[in-house]
Design an enzyme around this catalytic site. Sequence first.
Site, PDB file in Angstrom:
ATOM      1  N   LYS A 149      -7.541   4.948   5.342  1.00 14.37           N
ATOM      2  CA  LYS A 149      -6.555   4.345   4.455  1.00 14.37           C
ATOM      3  C   LYS A 149      -6.741   4.852   3.023  1.00 14.37           C
ATOM      4  CE  LYS A 149      -5.162   1.981   7.987  1.00 14.37           C
ATOM      5  NZ  LYS A 149      -4.186   2.683   8.843  1.00 14.37           N
ATOM      6  N   CYS A 171      -2.672   1.543   2.160  1.00 18.03           N
ATOM      7  CA  CYS A 171      -3.231   2.808   1.667  1.00 18.03           C
ATOM      8  C   CYS A 171      -3.171   2.950   0.152  1.00 18.03           C
ATOM      9  CB  CYS A 171      -2.563   3.975   2.375  1.00 18.03           C
ATOM     10  SG  CYS A 171      -3.040   4.047   4.114  1.00 18.03           S
ATOM     11  N   VAL A 208       3.198   4.448   0.082  1.00 14.18           N
ATOM     12  CA  VAL A 208       3.199   3.337   1.040  1.00 14.18           C
ATOM     13  C   VAL A 208       1.889   3.303   1.826  1.00 14.18           C
ATOM     14  CG1 VAL A 208       5.693   3.412   1.271  1.00 14.18           C
ATOM     15  CG2 VAL A 208       4.308   4.786   2.835  1.00 14.18           C
ATOM     16  N   THR A 209       1.561   2.117   2.304  1.00 13.56           N
ATOM     17  CA  THR A 209       2.135   0.841   1.931  1.00 13.56           C
ATOM     18  C   THR A 209       1.312   0.241   0.787  1.00 13.56           C
ATOM     19  OG1 THR A 209       0.844  -0.382   3.575  1.00 13.56           O
ATOM     20  CG2 THR A 209       3.012   0.381   4.249  1.00 13.56           C
ATOM     21  N   GLU A 211      -1.676  10.414   5.897  1.00 12.00           N
ATOM     22  CA  GLU A 211      -2.607   9.809   6.854  1.00 12.00           C
ATOM     23  C   GLU A 211      -2.343  10.403   8.224  1.00 12.00           C
ATOM     24  OE1 GLU A 211      -2.574   5.492   7.111  1.00 12.00           O
ATOM     25  OE2 GLU A 211      -3.819   5.510   8.915  1.00 12.00           O
ATOM     26  N   LYS A 251      -5.864  12.826   5.204  1.00  8.38           N
ATOM     27  CA  LYS A 251      -6.909  11.798   5.246  1.00  8.38           C
ATOM     28  C   LYS A 251      -6.856  11.051   6.582  1.00  8.38           C
ATOM     29  CE  LYS A 251      -4.138   8.356   2.702  1.00  8.38           C
ATOM     30  NZ  LYS A 251      -4.119   7.279   3.659  1.00  8.38           N
ATOM     31  N   ASP A 311       1.083   8.937   1.286  1.00  6.55           N
ATOM     32  CA  ASP A 311       1.567   8.789   2.676  1.00  6.55           C
ATOM     33  C   ASP A 311       3.081   8.577   2.828  1.00  6.55           C
ATOM     34  OD1 ASP A 311      -1.152   8.873   2.968  1.00  6.55           O
ATOM     35  OD2 ASP A 311      -1.366   6.930   3.906  1.00  6.55           O
ATOM     36  N   GLN A 371      -6.525 -10.550 -13.942  1.00  8.52           N
ATOM     37  CA  GLN A 371      -7.858 -10.609 -14.557  1.00  8.52           C
ATOM     38  C   GLN A 371      -8.063  -9.464 -15.556  1.00  8.52           C
ATOM     39  OE1 GLN A 371     -11.052 -11.868 -11.643  1.00  8.52           O
ATOM     40  NE2 GLN A 371      -9.508 -11.150 -10.172  1.00  8.52           N
TER      41      GLN A 371
END
Length: 224
Positions: free
Chosen positions: A133, A163, A158-159, A73, A130, A25, A203
Site C-alpha cells: 500500500k 494507499c 486513490v484510495t 500497485e 509497488k 495508483d 493536531q
Amino acid sequence: MLPVIAADPAPLTFDPATTALVIIDMQRDFLEPGGFGETLGNDVTLLQTAVPPIRAVLAAARSAGLLIVHTREGHKPDLSDAPPAKLERGTPTARIGAPGPMGRILIRGEPGHAIVPELAPIRGEVVIDKPGKGAFYATDLGAVLSARRIATLLVCGVTTEVCVHTTIREANDRGYRCVAIGDGCASYRPEFHRVGLAMIAAQGGIFGWVSSSAAEVEALGGAR
Ligand code: C5J
C-alpha cells in the site's frame, strides 16, 4: 520569492526545485469495471472524481518543472511478491492473479495495471511499481527522492485512506513535508475520504497538510 500553497492547518511555503508531485495508483484496476476494486465489491465510478483535479495539477506541475512520480500497485506474474495474507483475504469475486476482463487482476504488465489514459506518464516521469500500500515499501522511491534532494511531496490519487494515507504516513516518518490534494484523492467510501483527509491535518498537521487542486495550481502558476 518562494510560492505558498493555501492549505490546512496553515499555508505552506515550498521550493519547486525540491518538490515532487506523487500520484498514487490511478490505475484501471482501481477505476474501471472489471478490475481489482470491483472484485472487492466497490462502486469504482466513485474514484472518477479525482481524475480532473489531478489532471489540472499534473499540467501545472509539468509546466513548473516539478519531479513527477506515478505509482502502481501490483504484483509479479508469479505472485512471488504477494504475501499469502494479501492473496487469501476476503471474499472477492476474483482473487489477485485470476483472469479478468482487463487481464489478470492486479498483475504488472496486464491492461488493468496501467494508469488511466488521462493521466498517463510521459517521458522523464518516474513510475514506481509497488507490491504494498505504501509507495516506500519494497521500492526505490526513497532513493529517487534523495537523489533529487526532494523535501516536499504533493500527494494525490486513490484510495485516500489506503494507499494515499499509507504513503503519506511513510513519508512523514521519513521527514518529508506532505501535502494531500484533497479533491485529487478519492475513496470507495466517501466517509473514509473525508475522515482520512481530516486525520492528516488534525493536531497541527500530524501527518502533513491538506490542500486543493485549485490552490496547488495557483501556487504552481506562481512558481514558473
Ligand atoms: C487499495 C489502493 N485500496 N491503491 N489500494 O487496495 O488504495
